[in-house]
Design an enzyme around this catalytic site. Structure first.
Site, PDB file in Angstrom:
ATOM      1  N   TYR A 141      53.757  76.717 -26.475  1.00 55.01           N
ATOM      2  CA  TYR A 141      53.384  75.302 -26.378  1.00 55.01           C
ATOM      3  C   TYR A 141      54.359  74.408 -27.141  1.00 55.01           C
ATOM      4  O   TYR A 141      54.533  73.245 -26.814  1.00 55.01           O
ATOM      5  CB  TYR A 141      51.982  75.076 -26.943  1.00 55.01           C
ATOM      6  CG  TYR A 141      50.866  75.199 -25.940  1.00 55.01           C
ATOM      7  CD1 TYR A 141      50.753  76.321 -25.127  1.00 55.01           C
ATOM      8  CD2 TYR A 141      49.906  74.199 -25.825  1.00 55.01           C
ATOM      9  CE1 TYR A 141      49.710  76.431 -24.224  1.00 55.01           C
ATOM     10  CE2 TYR A 141      48.864  74.308 -24.919  1.00 55.01           C
ATOM     11  CZ  TYR A 141      48.763  75.421 -24.124  1.00 55.01           C
ATOM     12  OH  TYR A 141      47.737  75.528 -23.238  1.00 55.01           O
ATOM     13  N   LYS A 191      51.272  90.859 -25.187  1.00 54.15           N
ATOM     14  CA  LYS A 191      51.966  91.393 -23.999  1.00 54.15           C
ATOM     15  C   LYS A 191      53.173  92.130 -24.555  1.00 54.15           C
ATOM     16  O   LYS A 191      54.328  91.805 -24.249  1.00 54.15           O
ATOM     17  CB  LYS A 191      52.335  90.237 -23.057  1.00 54.15           C
ATOM     18  CG  LYS A 191      52.899  90.680 -21.720  1.00 54.15           C
ATOM     19  CD  LYS A 191      51.865  91.261 -20.770  1.00 54.15           C
ATOM     20  CE  LYS A 191      52.526  91.774 -19.493  1.00 54.15           C
ATOM     21  NZ  LYS A 191      51.591  92.500 -18.590  1.00 54.15           N
ATOM     22  N   ASP A 223      46.787  91.083 -19.651  1.00 56.60           N
ATOM     23  CA  ASP A 223      46.272  91.240 -18.281  1.00 56.60           C
ATOM     24  C   ASP A 223      45.019  92.111 -18.284  1.00 56.60           C
ATOM     25  O   ASP A 223      44.013  91.798 -17.626  1.00 56.60           O
ATOM     26  CB  ASP A 223      47.350  91.787 -17.331  1.00 56.60           C
ATOM     27  CG  ASP A 223      48.112  92.975 -17.885  1.00 56.60           C
ATOM     28  OD1 ASP A 223      47.926  93.328 -19.077  1.00 56.60           O
ATOM     29  OD2 ASP A 223      48.897  93.573 -17.129  1.00 56.60           O
ATOM     30  N   ASP A 247      44.451  80.017 -24.452  1.00 60.56           N
ATOM     31  CA  ASP A 247      44.058  78.933 -23.545  1.00 60.56           C
ATOM     32  C   ASP A 247      43.428  79.530 -22.286  1.00 60.56           C
ATOM     33  O   ASP A 247      42.354  79.122 -21.842  1.00 60.56           O
ATOM     34  CB  ASP A 247      45.302  78.104 -23.177  1.00 60.56           C
ATOM     35  CG  ASP A 247      44.980  76.978 -22.209  1.00 60.56           C
ATOM     36  OD1 ASP A 247      43.950  76.299 -22.417  1.00 60.56           O
ATOM     37  OD2 ASP A 247      45.737  76.785 -21.245  1.00 60.56           O
ATOM     38  N   ASP A 251      39.086  80.016 -21.215  1.00 58.81           N
ATOM     39  CA  ASP A 251      38.448  79.471 -20.004  1.00 58.81           C
ATOM     40  C   ASP A 251      37.738  80.577 -19.226  1.00 58.81           C
ATOM     41  O   ASP A 251      36.644  80.376 -18.692  1.00 58.81           O
ATOM     42  CB  ASP A 251      39.480  78.794 -19.081  1.00 58.81           C
ATOM     43  CG  ASP A 251      39.595  77.294 -19.343  1.00 58.81           C
ATOM     44  OD1 ASP A 251      39.305  76.877 -20.481  1.00 58.81           O
ATOM     45  OD2 ASP A 251      39.975  76.552 -18.413  1.00 58.81           O
TER      46      ASP A 251
END
Ligand code: IPM
Ligand code: MG
Length: 360
Positions: A141, A191, A223, A247, A251
């Site tokens: 970000y 990751k 993942d 983020d 959700d």
């Protein structure tokens, strides 16, 4: 001693949920004898319209001086065509970065009354209670270089995923501390099979783990974590992860509760100051209709009382009133199933039902 709270309603449904939250806050302040000074200011698109910038300098100064900031939501189609650096979202990102709110706590709790509102089978989510700890002031970000430029006669867009050891360590510690107070299990999501920045993330998490022998640490690739969240979410206690993975996963996790309209969040720095906001955003499709679910914002007030104002009893009162309201069948449209015993209400109706149970 008086606590200064800065209320930034922002855009879209932010303007509808903030007054509801402040009414709840004033009520518990009265019963808990908390001395509050509430200031209000603009942020996001509302601030762009008035001051030409997503957050004005004096608003920023107010935020710095506040004991806590309550924020509604920022953004909306009206400002979508503005240049990237001038968009409403920058106001929120500047607040996070400027106040060093590096730890974003997003609790995901399924209220008993809403078990059937989830898109997953009820047995998978009944009693679900997990916490996403998202790094909030670093990673892709904010990493540099970033931008869009012409290379070899075509435009290239680029961003940088970068984390220093100290940035990783402080957020991972928040993960361990949270797990210690909860179920004692921490899942660090990365990751590391592809990205070096998260190879380091995993190494630092392992090092910090030696300070927390009572917490079980495991690692999961992002993942797989996304898959596990919708396959068997109850396996998680606390998840700690990077800004962007957090983020996305928050959700996903939010939808397990049936609605984004139920999720509060806290963004914390090293001190007690913090910023509290619902996860749902501005919801332009329903803004201005009086139907938005105010519970995520109201539950954010509870988090503020707990983490910034040292008023855990007042926080628990609000959470109890929300649970009782749901048990009594009150539903905004986002969580209504049309079952017998449900009463569909708008924003004000939901607020009134919560207030009635707070003052009872
Ligand atoms: C969130 C939001 C923000 C983010 C946006 C509005 C900048 O999606 O808080 O999850 O990406 O952090
Ligand atoms: Mg988000």
């Amino acid at each position: 001693m008086s606590n200064m709270i800065l209320a930034l309603a922002g855009d879209g449904v932010g303007a509808e949920v903030m007054p509801a939250a402040l009414e709840v806050l004033c009520q518990v302040a009265k019963t808990s004898r908390l001395d509050l000074e509430i200031r209000e200011a603009l942020v996001g698109g509302a601030s762009i319209d008035e001051h030409g910038v997503p957050i004005a300098d004096d608003t920023f100064a107010l935020a710095r001086g506040a004991d806590a900031v309550l924020l509604g939501a920022v953004g909306g189609p009206k400002w979508d065509d503005l240049p990237f650096g001038k968009r409403p979202e920058r106001g929120l990102l500047e607040l996070r970065r400027g106040l060093e709110l590096f730890a974003n706590l997003r609790p995901v709790r399924v209220f008993d009354a809403l078990t059937d509102a989830s898109s997953l089978k009820s047995e998978l989510v009944r009693g679900l209670d997990l916490l996403v700890v998202r790094e909030l002031t670093g990673g892709i970000y904010f990493g540099k270089p970033r931008g869009i430029e012409v290379r070899n006669n075509e435009r290239c867009g680029f961003n940088t995923l970068v984390y220093s050891e100290s940035e990783i360590e402080r957020i991972v510690r928040v993960g361990f501390e949270s797990a210690k107070k909860r179920g004692g299990r921490l899942t660090s999501v990365d990751k590391s099979n592809v990205l070096e920045a998260t190879v380091l993330w995993r190494e630092v998490a392992e090092t910090v783990a030696t300070d927390y022998p009572d917490v079980t640490l495991d690692h999961m690739l992002v993942d797989n974590a996304g898959m596990q969240l919708v396959r068997a979410p109850k396996q998680f206690d606390v998840i700690v992860t990077t800004n962007m993975f957090g983020d996305i996963l928050s959700d996903v996790a939010a939808m397990l509760t049936g609605s984004l309209g139920m999720l509060p969040s806290a963004s914390l720095s090293a001190g007690t100051a913090g910023l509290y906001e619902p996860v749902h955003g501005t919801a332009p499709d329903i803004a201005g209709k009086g139907i938005v679910n105010p519970l995520a914002m109201i539950l954010s007030v509870a988090m503020m009382l707990r983490y910034s104002l040292d008023a855990p009893d007042a926080a628990a009162d609000i959470e109890r009133a929300v649970a009782a309201t749901l048990d009594a069948g009150y539903r905004t449209r986002d969580i209504a199933l049309g079952l017998p015993g449900e009463t569909e209400v708008g924003t004000i109706g939901m607020l009134d039902a919560v207030m009635a149970r707070l003052t009872a």
